[in-house]
Design an enzyme around this catalytic site. Structure first.
Site, short mmCIF file in Angstrom:
data_model
loop_
_atom_site.label_atom_id
_atom_site.label_comp_id
_atom_site.label_asym_id
_atom_site.label_seq_id
_atom_site.Cartn_x
_atom_site.Cartn_y
_atom_site.Cartn_z
N ASP A 198 -8.09 -5.89 -6.33
CA ASP A 198 -7.84 -4.49 -5.76
C ASP A 198 -8.10 -3.42 -6.44
OD1 ASP A 198 -6.43 -2.58 -4.15
OD2 ASP A 198 -4.60 -3.35 -4.33
N SER A 250 0.77 -1.29 0.03
CA SER A 250 -0.06 0.14 0.03
C SER A 250 0.90 1.30 0.04
CB SER A 250 -0.89 -0.01 1.15
OG SER A 250 -1.89 0.74 1.03
N HIS A 270 -7.87 -4.92 -1.61
CA HIS A 270 -6.65 -4.19 -1.29
C HIS A 270 -5.96 -4.82 -0.06
CE1 HIS A 270 -3.51 -1.30 -1.08
NE2 HIS A 270 -3.79 -0.89 0.29
N1 COA Z 1 -20.62 -7.13 13.27
C1 COA Z 1 -19.34 -6.69 14.20
N2 COA Z 1 -18.20 -7.24 13.93
C2 COA Z 1 -17.95 -8.00 13.02
C3 COA Z 1 -18.84 -8.48 12.05
C4 COA Z 1 -20.26 -7.72 12.09
N3 COA Z 1 -21.08 -8.17 11.09
N4 COA Z 1 -18.38 -9.15 11.08
C5 COA Z 1 -16.94 -9.24 11.70
N5 COA Z 1 -16.68 -8.65 12.60
C6 COA Z 1 -15.37 -8.73 13.51
C7 COA Z 1 -15.14 -10.17 13.78
O1 COA Z 1 -15.69 -10.31 15.13
C8 COA Z 1 -13.47 -9.80 14.12
O2 COA Z 1 -13.17 -9.20 15.00
P1 COA Z 1 -11.84 -9.32 15.79
O3 COA Z 1 -10.71 -8.74 14.93
O4 COA Z 1 -11.74 -8.36 17.25
O5 COA Z 1 -11.33 -10.61 15.95
C9 COA Z 1 -13.29 -8.70 12.82
O6 COA Z 1 -14.54 -8.37 12.62
C10 COA Z 1 -12.72 -9.40 11.56
O7 COA Z 1 -12.78 -8.62 10.57
P2 COA Z 1 -12.55 -9.21 8.90
O8 COA Z 1 -11.99 -7.80 8.19
O9 COA Z 1 -13.78 -10.02 8.76
O10 COA Z 1 -11.23 -10.03 9.27
P3 COA Z 1 -10.33 -10.70 7.98
O11 COA Z 1 -9.39 -11.52 8.81
O12 COA Z 1 -11.14 -11.11 6.82
O13 COA Z 1 -9.41 -9.48 7.99
C11 COA Z 1 -7.71 -7.56 8.37
C12 COA Z 1 -8.27 -9.08 8.84
C13 COA Z 1 -6.77 -7.26 9.51
C14 COA Z 1 -7.43 -7.52 7.13
C15 COA Z 1 -9.07 -6.73 8.53
O14 COA Z 1 -9.65 -6.94 9.73
C16 COA Z 1 -8.62 -5.24 8.71
O15 COA Z 1 -8.32 -5.01 9.99
N6 COA Z 1 -8.49 -4.64 8.04
C17 COA Z 1 -8.05 -3.20 7.87
C18 COA Z 1 -6.44 -3.31 7.67
C19 COA Z 1 -5.80 -1.90 7.20
O16 COA Z 1 -5.65 -1.15 7.87
N7 COA Z 1 -5.60 -1.95 5.74
C20 COA Z 1 -5.07 -0.98 5.35
C21 COA Z 1 -4.17 -1.09 4.25
S1 COA Z 1 -3.59 0.33 3.58
#
Ligand code: COA
Length: 409
Positions: free
Chosen positions: A330, A158, A363
């Site tokens: 992405d 990114s 992404h």
């Molecule tokens: N309501 C509330 N919470 C929910 C939900 C809903 N309908 N569905 C999922 N969640 C919660 C899960 O309980 C889980 O919580 P936890 O992290 O405390 O265990 C979390 O959401 C999971 O998120 P999800 O996106 O589904 O997980 P993933 O494994 O597919 O993705 C990441 C992991 C790290 C990529 C993502 O969570 C994340 O943080 N993305 C942002 C990362 C970032 O900053 N990217 C920028 C790059 S420039």
């Protein structure tokens, strides 16, 4: 396995804009032992931190004494636990892996929320405008403190990928291998627009107070909206549809998150809203709004070709090898943008493979598709582009008839 987390005082720092701060503290995490030619710099994404991987000892129920492993509380979670570590694709038994929290952020390196030693107050909106090039220069200074002058590789996703490209531009003779992942030479118009709206969400929050909010509240609602917009850009349409569809959430929204809106009572609060509320609530607990403004502005301002005739011209002095990684789903940084980058590197006579990973996650695939990303990374860090396959069907040689791997020979 040696894992070091520390904050180093680098003294005064002059930013690219010409403004200075008297003291730049820099937080970093380092894994492995430096042997002279095995240093790999990892560049974190926008709201990530230097905390790339959690050592085995920190998975144990009783952690070692705090002075040996400074806490990572309040930081982003380790973002590449499955990629960095002993026996992992970036093998810390072999490589000395360093990740540096960038200036302008809020995980230990000096940023807007840090105290200005000259006033005793947080810098706030007076923190100098920071650029990706400032990050590169700061990383260079920190590495010099660690005794590292030459890098086996620079790897990042990114905006961290822009940071990788900037290394090839600022210090081409110090880098042997580049891995820009899910990135581009510059943001496109739609992404600039999303960032502008995100910043407006923060600066129109009643708690914004011109950015001087420290000790007087925090623009949580604006920052949460900004994060929700960002999160949309990190996911593909199909992956969100598959995960949430139109399903109604099992629970009501937390009242603190939703302003009084009687009209909403007749309509469902959906799973996707609940997800975004969850993601943004946890984000505002760990991130500073001024830092969000500073870092998105740095990303928006980055243009590889600045000061050069073209992207290829900007990369002309780089003589190493590059693995460009992109992801089919992405839309934030597209496969087309990665292809342009690979073409620019080839025009600059670098040896390049563009590896297109088939993933509809979006992404964030670079954080999630760790098996696929790790496999290409391990091969590249070990053998260079030998052993890697160009997986871009529309790669440069298809257009020109010239073999991409030998183009720079
Ligand atoms: N309501 C509330 N919470 C929910 C939900 C809903 N309908 N569905 C999922 N969640 C919660 C899960 O309980 C889980 O919580 P936890 O992290 O405390 O265990 C979390 O959401 C999971 O998120 P999800 O996106 O589904 O997980 P993933 O494994 O597919 O993705 C990441 C992991 C790290 C990529 C993502 O969570 C994340 O943080 N993305 C942002 C990362 C970032 O900053 N990217 C920028 C790059 S420039």
């Amino acid at each position: 396995m040696t894992v070091e987390r520390d904050v180093v005082a680098l003294g005064s720092f002059e930013f690219e804009c010409g403004e200075s701060i008297p003291e730049l503290d820099v937080a970093y995490e380092a894994h492995g032992e430096f042997t002279g030619d095995n240093a790999v710099l990892l560049c974190h994404a926008l709201t990530g931190s230097h905390h790339v991987a959690t050592p085995e000892s920190e998975h144990e129920p009783t952690p070692p004494p705090a002075e040996q492993t400074p806490s990572t509380a309040g930081q982003a979670d380790a973002w590449w636990d499955d990629v960095v570590g002993p026996g992992q694709p970036i093998d810390t038994d072999e490589f000395f892996v360093v990740c540096v929290n960038v200036p302008g952020s809020c995980y230990g390196t000096t940023g807007p929320a840090s105290t200005n030693p000259e006033t005793g107050e947080p810098y706030g909106p007076d923190f100098p405008p920071v650029t990706v090039t400032d990050w590169t220069r700061c990383q260079r200074r920190l590495l010099a403190e660690l005794g590292v002058s030459q890098l086996h590789a620079v790897v990042g996703g990114s905006v961290g990928g822009m940071n990788v490209l900037d290394w090839a531009k600022q210090y081409p003779e110090r880098v042997e291998r580049l891995v820009p992942i899910a990135t581009a030479a510059r943001l496109d118009s739609q992404c600039l627009a999303l960032d502008a709206i995100a910043r407006r969400a923060i600066t129109t929050d009643p708690n914004w107070q011109g950015g001087d909010y420290y000790g007087r509240g925090h623009p949580d609602d604006g920052l949460a909206l900004a994060r929700q917009l960002g999160h949309l850009a990190y996911r593909s349409k199909s992956s969100m549809e598959r995960q949430f569809g139109r399903t109604e959430a099992r629970q009501e929204p937390e009242s603190s998150l939703v302003p009084d809106d009687p009209g909403a009572a007749a309509f469902p609060y959906r799973d996707v809203e609940s997800y975004l509320d969850y993601q943004s609530s946890s984000f505002v607990e760990r991130f500073d709004a001024n830092a969000y403004l500073a870092l998105t502005r740095a990303m928006d301002a980055y243009d590889l070709a600045d000061g050069a005739a073209s992207d290829a011209d900007a990369l002309a002095a780089f003589e190493g090898e590059a693995l460009v990684l992109s992801f089919t789903g992405d839309w934030h940084f597209t496969v087309d943008q990665a292809r342009s980058l690979a073409t620019a590197l080839r025009e600059a006579d670098a040896d390049v493979v563009h590896d297109v990973v088939d993933s509809d996650y979006g992404h964030d695939a670079f954080l999630v598709e760790t098996d696929r990303v790790g496999s290409s990374l391990a091969t590249f860090l070990g053998d260079g582009i030998d052993g890697l396959t160009e997986t871009d069907d529309d790669a440069w040689e298809t257009e020109t008839g010239v073999d991409s791997v030998s183009a720079g020979d």
